[in-house]
Design a protein around this motif. Structure first.
Motif, short mmCIF file in Angstrom:
data_model
loop_
_atom_site.label_atom_id
_atom_site.label_comp_id
_atom_site.label_asym_id
_atom_site.label_seq_id
_atom_site.Cartn_x
_atom_site.Cartn_y
_atom_site.Cartn_z
N TYR A 177 0.86 -1.19 0.00
CA TYR A 177 0.00 0.00 0.00
C TYR A 177 0.89 1.24 0.00
CZ TYR A 177 -3.44 3.53 1.00
OH TYR A 177 -4.23 4.66 0.91
N ILE A 178 0.67 2.11 -0.96
CA ILE A 178 1.46 3.33 -1.13
C ILE A 178 0.60 4.53 -0.78
CG2 ILE A 178 2.74 4.73 -2.79
CD1 ILE A 178 3.20 2.10 -4.37
N GLY A 179 0.98 5.24 0.27
CA GLY A 179 0.22 6.40 0.71
C GLY A 179 0.28 7.54 -0.28
N ASN A 180 -0.59 8.51 -0.08
CA ASN A 180 -0.71 9.63 -1.00
C ASN A 180 0.58 10.43 -1.12
OD1 ASN A 180 -2.30 11.38 -2.74
ND2 ASN A 180 -2.18 12.88 -1.10
N HIS A 199 6.65 -11.24 -13.27
CA HIS A 199 6.34 -11.24 -11.84
C HIS A 199 4.96 -10.61 -11.61
CE1 HIS A 199 10.48 -12.38 -11.03
NE2 HIS A 199 10.88 -11.37 -11.75
N ARG A 200 3.96 -11.45 -11.56
CA ARG A 200 2.60 -10.96 -11.36
C ARG A 200 2.14 -11.14 -9.91
NH1 ARG A 200 1.11 -7.32 -15.06
NH2 ARG A 200 1.34 -8.10 -17.19
N GLN A 201 3.10 -11.52 -9.00
CA GLN A 201 2.71 -11.83 -7.64
C GLN A 201 2.52 -10.59 -6.77
OE1 GLN A 201 5.29 -13.10 -9.23
NE2 GLN A 201 5.06 -15.33 -9.33
N TRP A 202 3.03 -9.46 -7.19
CA TRP A 202 2.96 -8.24 -6.38
C TRP A 202 1.76 -7.40 -6.79
CZ3 TRP A 202 7.22 -5.43 -3.55
CH2 TRP A 202 8.12 -6.35 -2.98
N ASN A 203 1.17 -6.77 -5.80
CA ASN A 203 0.03 -5.89 -6.06
C ASN A 203 0.29 -4.55 -5.39
OD1 ASN A 203 -2.47 -4.88 -6.78
ND2 ASN A 203 -3.52 -5.81 -5.04
N TYR A 204 0.51 -3.51 -6.20
CA TYR A 204 0.75 -2.16 -5.69
C TYR A 204 -0.58 -1.40 -5.68
CZ TYR A 204 5.59 -3.28 -7.00
OH TYR A 204 6.83 -3.86 -7.14
N VAL A 205 -0.94 -0.84 -4.55
CA VAL A 205 -2.22 -0.14 -4.42
C VAL A 205 -1.97 1.29 -3.96
CG1 VAL A 205 -4.43 -0.08 -3.22
CG2 VAL A 205 -3.43 -2.27 -3.88
N LYS A 206 -2.55 2.25 -4.68
CA LYS A 206 -2.40 3.67 -4.34
C LYS A 206 -3.76 4.34 -4.08
CE LYS A 206 1.59 3.88 -7.44
NZ LYS A 206 2.17 4.51 -8.65
N THR A 207 -4.79 3.55 -3.91
CA THR A 207 -6.14 4.09 -3.72
C THR A 207 -6.19 4.97 -2.47
OG1 THR A 207 -7.04 2.09 -4.72
CG2 THR A 207 -8.57 3.50 -3.50
N GLU A 208 -6.70 6.17 -2.64
CA GLU A 208 -6.79 7.09 -1.51
C GLU A 208 -7.99 6.78 -0.62
OE1 GLU A 208 -6.03 11.32 -2.31
OE2 GLU A 208 -5.73 10.77 -4.40
N TYR A 218 -2.43 -5.15 4.40
CA TYR A 218 -1.37 -5.14 3.39
C TYR A 218 -0.05 -5.57 4.02
CZ TYR A 218 -4.37 -2.90 -0.04
OH TYR A 218 -5.37 -2.64 -0.94
N ASP A 219 0.78 -6.25 3.21
CA ASP A 219 2.07 -6.75 3.71
C ASP A 219 3.07 -5.63 3.96
OD1 ASP A 219 1.20 -9.43 3.48
OD2 ASP A 219 1.64 -9.39 1.32
N LEU A 220 3.13 -4.67 3.04
CA LEU A 220 4.10 -3.58 3.13
C LEU A 220 3.38 -2.25 2.98
CD1 LEU A 220 6.85 -5.12 0.80
CD2 LEU A 220 6.85 -5.10 3.30
N LEU A 221 3.84 -1.27 3.76
CA LEU A 221 3.22 0.05 3.73
C LEU A 221 4.30 1.12 3.49
CD1 LEU A 221 0.97 -0.21 6.92
CD2 LEU A 221 0.38 -0.88 4.58
N LEU A 222 3.98 2.10 2.66
CA LEU A 222 4.80 3.30 2.50
C LEU A 222 3.93 4.48 2.91
CD1 LEU A 222 6.68 2.73 -0.90
CD2 LEU A 222 7.60 2.58 1.41
N ALA A 226 2.73 10.45 10.36
CA ALA A 226 1.45 10.66 11.04
C ALA A 226 0.48 9.52 10.76
CB ALA A 226 0.85 11.99 10.63
N GLN A 227 0.49 9.01 9.54
CA GLN A 227 -0.40 7.90 9.19
C GLN A 227 0.10 6.59 9.78
OE1 GLN A 227 -0.16 8.47 4.85
NE2 GLN A 227 -2.37 8.84 4.87
N ALA A 228 1.43 6.45 9.86
CA ALA A 228 2.01 5.19 10.33
C ALA A 228 1.64 4.88 11.77
CB ALA A 228 3.53 5.25 10.19
#
Length: 281
Positions: A177-180, A199-208, A218-222, A226-228
């Motif tokens: 999950y990629i933050g705004n 490599h189709r195993q990864w799913n990058y999501v940027k939905t606000e 989600y496995d990984l967060l960016l 303040a959000q963390a």
């Protein structure tokens, strides 16, 4: 080949390439022009005063060369005629409420020609003028060095993506999950190394505005610090990335130090296996 035929040929080639890459018929430059001018949708991303390009953007882009360009245009009629299209271009773009330097960057080389003409004519007017010319060039180089240091730290999302992919293998099914903030400051599709044909195993999501409870899965967060704070129970902080926050005076050369602040946290789900923390090659 006449200019109109050359333009048509270039347009055909460019549109063919873009159509192939985007998978639908498109002329990107026309789409951008329509969106920003006719629809005026760019204002949704902020507005600036009418003369912002002249008193803010151009002085920062051209530094000492801007006043020299004005002198060159005023003192030499041929130079004024040469830079007139650039000035008209800047004036027309100033009418758009949303302003960014990149929109008018094409005018800078033309204005630099006017500055160069003024410096060239001043070079033969004595030692003082020559020293002033050299000082102008050295000042611009020094300022560019300072700006380069600031720009280097302006997009922490890029280093965050590099760090993320250096720690986890693409062969593992992973959701990111990629933050705004990260999405606007360095993260791009070009950095999604695990989203290729192989490599189709990864799913990058940027939905606000996703609910906190959903992001926790989600496995990984960016995320911004303040959000963390909402995910300390479910995720572990494994890396921190910094952004430019100003300049400080230093007692050691070059006597200027870049000040930074925490901008993006890379967090790993506590359910994610520790064995894939270091990516194997």
């Amino acid at each position: 080949m006449p200019g109109s035929q050359t333009a048509a040929l270039i347009l055909l080639v460019c549109c063919s390439i873009d159509t192939y890459l985007w998978r639908y018929t498109v002329w990107p430059e026309a789409v951008v022009l329509y969106y920003n001018t006719w629809l005026n949708k760019s204002s949704d991303w902020g507005t600036q005063p009418l003369l912002w390009y002249f008193y803010s953007a151009l002085p920062r882009a051209m530094l000492c060369c801007l006043p020299l360009a004005a002198f060159g245009a005023l003192l030499e009629r041929r130079v004024l005629k040469f830079v007139s299209p650039a000035l008209l271009f800047l004036s027309l773009y100033s009418l758009l409420p949303h302003k960014e330097l990149r929109f008018v960057l094409y005018a800078v080389p033309i204005l630099n020609v006017a500055a160069a003409q003024f410096l060239a004519s001043s070079w033969n007017r004595g030692l003082i003028c020559r020293l002033a010319t050299i000082a102008t060039i050295l000042t611009n180089i020094a300022c560019c060095g300072v700006f380069l240091s600031a720009s280097y730290h302006n997009y922490p999302g890029g280093p965050a993506m590099v760090s993320l992919h250096s720690r986890f293998p693409c062969s593992t099914n992973t959701t990111v999950y990629i933050g705004n903030y990260a999405a606007q400051n360095g993260v791009s599709r070009f950095g999604e190394e695990c989203d290729s044909l192989h490599h189709r195993q990864w799913n990058y999501v940027k939905t606000e505005n996703l609910p906190i409870e959903k992001i926790r899965h989600y496995d990984l967060l960016l995320l911004e610090p303040a959000q963390a704070e909402h995910y300390t129970l479910t995720h572990t902080l494994i890396d921190t990335f910094y952004v430019y926050a100003g300049l400080d005076i230093s007692t050691v050369p070059p006597f200027i130090r870049t000040r930074k602040r925490e901008a993006i946290y890379l967090m790993k789900s506590k359910k994610l296996k520790k064995s894939i923390e270091v990516r194997g090659y």
